[in-house]
Design a protein around this motif. Sequence first.
Motif, PDB file in Angstrom:
ATOM      1  N   MET A   1       0.711  -1.057  -0.030  1.00 33.07           N
ATOM      2  CA  MET A   1      -0.019  -0.044   0.005  1.00 33.07           C
ATOM      3  C   MET A   1       1.112   1.186   0.016  1.00 33.07           C
ATOM      4  O   MET A   1       1.663   1.356   0.900  1.00 33.07           O
ATOM      5  N   GLU A   2       0.482   2.208  -0.886  1.00 29.03           N
ATOM      6  CA  GLU A   2       1.473   3.465  -0.912  1.00 29.03           C
ATOM      7  C   GLU A   2       0.863   4.388   0.168  1.00 29.03           C
ATOM      8  O   GLU A   2      -0.411   4.527   0.292  1.00 29.03           O
ATOM      9  N   GLN A   3       2.012   5.116   0.917  1.00 25.82           N
ATOM     10  CA  GLN A   3       1.583   6.059   1.615  1.00 25.82           C
ATOM     11  C   GLN A   3       2.027   7.454   1.190  1.00 25.82           C
ATOM     12  O   GLN A   3       2.821   7.728   0.611  1.00 25.82           O
ATOM     13  N   LYS A   4       0.935   8.365   1.109  1.00 27.50           N
ATOM     14  CA  LYS A   4       1.188   9.642   0.359  1.00 27.50           C
ATOM     15  C   LYS A   4       2.029  10.434   1.308  1.00 27.50           C
ATOM     16  O   LYS A   4       1.629  10.536   2.731  1.00 27.50           O
ATOM     17  N   ILE A   5       2.797  11.379   0.970  1.00 31.41           N
ATOM     18  CA  ILE A   5       3.555  12.287   1.944  1.00 31.41           C
ATOM     19  C   ILE A   5       2.509  13.449   2.018  1.00 31.41           C
ATOM     20  O   ILE A   5       1.919  14.030   1.084  1.00 31.41           O
TER      21      ILE A   5
ATOM     22  N   THR B   1       8.424  24.321   4.104  1.00 29.22           N
ATOM     23  CA  THR B   1       8.823  24.333   5.553  1.00 29.22           C
ATOM     24  C   THR B   1      10.046  23.529   5.659  1.00 29.22           C
ATOM     25  O   THR B   1      10.812  22.687   4.820  1.00 29.22           O
ATOM     26  N   VAL B   2      10.727  23.852   6.836  1.00 27.60           N
ATOM     27  CA  VAL B   2      12.090  23.082   7.026  1.00 27.60           C
ATOM     28  C   VAL B   2      11.979  21.790   7.345  1.00 27.60           C
ATOM     29  O   VAL B   2      12.670  20.896   7.020  1.00 27.60           O
ATOM     30  N   GLN B   3      10.464  21.236   7.773  1.00 27.29           N
ATOM     31  CA  GLN B   3      10.441  19.960   8.224  1.00 27.29           C
ATOM     32  C   GLN B   3      10.609  19.116   6.756  1.00 27.29           C
ATOM     33  O   GLN B   3      10.811  17.865   6.674  1.00 27.29           O
ATOM     34  N   SER B   4      10.063  19.765   5.583  1.00 27.30           N
ATOM     35  CA  SER B   4       9.832  19.105   4.276  1.00 27.30           C
ATOM     36  C   SER B   4      11.213  18.664   3.853  1.00 27.30           C
ATOM     37  O   SER B   4      11.283  18.025   3.010  1.00 27.30           O
ATOM     38  N   THR B   5      12.310  19.341   4.491  1.00 24.46           N
ATOM     39  CA  THR B   5      13.699  18.884   3.890  1.00 24.46           C
ATOM     40  C   THR B   5      14.138  17.650   4.401  1.00 24.46           C
ATOM     41  O   THR B   5      15.143  17.275   4.010  1.00 24.46           O
ATOM     42  N   MET B   6      13.326  17.048   5.447  1.00 24.50           N
ATOM     43  CA  MET B   6      13.801  15.623   5.594  1.00 24.50           C
ATOM     44  C   MET B   6      13.692  14.731   4.333  1.00 24.50           C
ATOM     45  O   MET B   6      14.293  13.749   4.447  1.00 24.50           O
ATOM     46  N   LEU B   7      12.911  15.141   3.449  1.00 25.38           N
ATOM     47  CA  LEU B   7      12.899  14.158   2.184  1.00 25.38           C
ATOM     48  C   LEU B   7      14.141  14.217   1.400  1.00 25.38           C
ATOM     49  O   LEU B   7      14.435  13.451   0.676  1.00 25.38           O
TER      50      LEU B   7
ATOM     51  N   ALA C   1      15.629   3.428   3.881  1.00 26.20           N
ATOM     52  CA  ALA C   1      15.441   4.505   3.023  1.00 26.20           C
ATOM     53  C   ALA C   1      14.964   4.037   1.800  1.00 26.20           C
ATOM     54  O   ALA C   1      14.127   4.783   1.077  1.00 26.20           O
ATOM     55  N   ILE C   2      15.810   3.068   1.164  1.00 29.46           N
ATOM     56  CA  ILE C   2      14.985   2.422  -0.277  1.00 29.46           C
ATOM     57  C   ILE C   2      13.710   2.078  -0.042  1.00 29.46           C
ATOM     58  O   ILE C   2      12.845   2.260  -1.022  1.00 29.46           O
ATOM     59  N   ASP C   3      13.436   1.207   0.858  1.00 23.54           N
ATOM     60  CA  ASP C   3      11.871   0.836   0.970  1.00 23.54           C
ATOM     61  C   ASP C   3      10.907   2.017   1.081  1.00 23.54           C
ATOM     62  O   ASP C   3       9.783   1.860   0.597  1.00 23.54           O
ATOM     63  N   ILE C   4      11.196   2.943   1.918  1.00 20.18           N
ATOM     64  CA  ILE C   4      10.384   4.047   2.157  1.00 20.18           C
ATOM     65  C   ILE C   4      10.315   4.674   0.721  1.00 20.18           C
ATOM     66  O   ILE C   4       9.052   5.106   0.371  1.00 20.18           O
ATOM     67  N   ILE C   5      11.280   5.039   0.120  1.00 19.10           N
ATOM     68  CA  ILE C   5      11.069   5.710  -1.350  1.00 19.10           C
ATOM     69  C   ILE C   5      10.111   5.080  -2.296  1.00 19.10           C
ATOM     70  O   ILE C   5       9.265   5.554  -2.932  1.00 19.10           O
ATOM     71  N   LYS C   6      10.389   3.801  -2.079  1.00 16.84           N
ATOM     72  CA  LYS C   6       9.606   2.826  -3.187  1.00 16.84           C
ATOM     73  C   LYS C   6       8.217   2.676  -2.680  1.00 16.84           C
ATOM     74  O   LYS C   6       7.110   2.683  -3.600  1.00 16.84           O
ATOM     75  N   ASN C   7       7.894   2.951  -1.489  1.00 14.42           N
ATOM     76  CA  ASN C   7       6.473   2.953  -0.983  1.00 14.42           C
ATOM     77  C   ASN C   7       5.766   4.126  -0.567  1.00 14.42           C
ATOM     78  O   ASN C   7       4.602   4.611  -0.288  1.00 14.42           O
ATOM     79  N   CYS C   8       6.546   5.278  -1.301  1.00 10.19           N
ATOM     80  CA  CYS C   8       5.770   6.699  -1.270  1.00 10.19           C
ATOM     81  C   CYS C   8       5.112   6.945  -2.580  1.00 10.19           C
ATOM     82  O   CYS C   8       5.992   7.129  -3.565  1.00 10.19           O
ATOM     83  N   ASP C   9       3.958   7.702  -2.484  1.00 11.28           N
ATOM     84  CA  ASP C   9       3.331   8.329  -3.681  1.00 11.28           C
ATOM     85  C   ASP C   9       3.812   9.689  -3.613  1.00 11.28           C
ATOM     86  O   ASP C   9       3.268  10.578  -3.500  1.00 11.28           O
ATOM     87  N   TYR C  10       5.303  10.067  -4.337  1.00 14.42           N
ATOM     88  CA  TYR C  10       5.682  11.348  -4.291  1.00 14.42           C
ATOM     89  C   TYR C  10       6.585  11.497  -5.459  1.00 14.42           C
ATOM     90  O   TYR C  10       7.371  10.591  -5.666  1.00 14.42           O
ATOM     91  N   ASP C  11       6.927  12.642  -5.906  1.00 16.36           N
ATOM     92  CA  ASP C  11       7.404  13.014  -7.178  1.00 16.36           C
ATOM     93  C   ASP C  11       8.859  13.726  -6.854  1.00 16.36           C
ATOM     94  O   ASP C  11       9.037  14.481  -6.373  1.00 16.36           O
ATOM     95  N   PHE C  12       9.782  12.465  -6.716  1.00 17.02           N
ATOM     96  CA  PHE C  12      11.204  13.217  -6.403  1.00 17.02           C
ATOM     97  C   PHE C  12      11.875  13.641  -7.451  1.00 17.02           C
ATOM     98  O   PHE C  12      13.143  13.996  -7.080  1.00 17.02           O
ATOM     99  N   SER C  13      11.235  13.827  -8.479  1.00 18.20           N
ATOM    100  CA  SER C  13      12.124  14.102  -9.688  1.00 18.20           C
ATOM    101  C   SER C  13      12.956  15.648  -9.810  1.00 18.20           C
ATOM    102  O   SER C  13      13.960  15.965 -10.122  1.00 18.20           O
ATOM    103  N   SER C  14      12.029  16.647  -9.103  1.00 17.88           N
ATOM    104  CA  SER C  14      12.742  17.886  -8.879  1.00 17.88           C
ATOM    105  C   SER C  14      13.930  17.809  -7.977  1.00 17.88           C
ATOM    106  O   SER C  14      14.914  18.611  -8.254  1.00 17.88           O
ATOM    107  N   ILE C  15      13.798  17.150  -7.042  1.00 15.17           N
ATOM    108  CA  ILE C  15      14.829  16.949  -6.021  1.00 15.17           C
ATOM    109  C   ILE C  15      16.180  16.301  -6.648  1.00 15.17           C
ATOM    110  O   ILE C  15      17.233  16.747  -6.584  1.00 15.17           O
ATOM    111  N   ALA C  16      15.802  15.162  -7.483  1.00 12.42           N
ATOM    112  CA  ALA C  16      16.845  14.573  -8.223  1.00 12.42           C
ATOM    113  C   ALA C  16      17.591  15.431  -9.156  1.00 12.42           C
ATOM    114  O   ALA C  16      18.545  15.528  -9.408  1.00 12.42           O
ATOM    115  N   LYS C  17      16.729  16.345  -9.729  1.00  7.94           N
ATOM    116  CA  LYS C  17      17.132  17.139 -10.819  1.00  7.94           C
ATOM    117  C   LYS C  17      18.158  18.183 -10.248  1.00  7.94           C
ATOM    118  O   LYS C  17      19.133  18.448 -10.957  1.00  7.94           O
TER     119      LYS C  17
END
Length: 275
Positions: free
Chosen positions: A1-5, A11-17, A39-55
């Motif tokens: 089951m995916e868990q949404k961010i 916020t500063v808190q969101s920098t934990m991503l 960390a690998i498992d959490i990333i895989k189970n998150c419905d979140y677009d990390f593309s802007s962070i990666a870029k």
Amino acid sequence: MEQKITLQKQTVQSTMLLPLWGRAVASEKNPDILYDRQAIDIIKNCDYDFSSIAKTFGEFGGICYVVRARKMEDAIRQFIKKHPRATIVNIGAGLDTSFSRVDNGTIRWYNLDLPDSIAFRQSFIPDSERNVSIAKSLFDTSWFDQVSFNPQDGIFFISGGVFYYFKEEQLQEIFCSMAKRFPGGELYFDAESRQTVKKSNRMVQKTGNKGAIMYFCVNNAKELENWSPLIHLVSCEKYFKGIPFNPQWSSGIRFMARVSDWMGMMKFVHLGFAE
């Protein structure tokens, strides 16, 4: 089951991503530095677009995050080798997973972070008997009384990627309070030079986060001793010192790592509190 961010992005808190992404992506390619299965498992189970962070941060940024985790854990291991029943306090814990890799079976570990950050953390990483969360601000010193502290067993504070977001006078006040309350304790954290903090601010803003401004920088760690006679500098170490370079790194990655150390752009500061 995916868990949404559900953290607010501005916020500063969101920098934990950011470090979560870095440890997940870079540890798969650099297991000799650190491998973060959680960390690998959490990333895989998150419905979140990390593309802007990666870029924005790219491969070198990811490597920096995994190196930071490795250096923090090396410091913890050195401390608990001398103090096997030590208390470890992870300031601004976010989604850090270090306990699972350094636990010796006897340490007591506390994850200190703001209430919404702790709630978010616990949805992925539940507490356990010796790995407990404290949902409070660093500057709310009532958390002092929630931490098990025996001077004979020792106490070690770590903080990765957190102090940047506070002003020097705020940190001076809390460091001095900690030194008085926890004699003989030690504090280990990462820091950047003044110019590097300016660059980091621009990079975080590129990810869309306009609400996490960095202030604190360290050009000369020895100057932190001026904050209090109870605080002394144990060491200030170059960021990549002791880290094995991956043969598959590009020449550009190697160059940036060497330049960073040569110019003192990033570092690890280790402070001690008088007994």
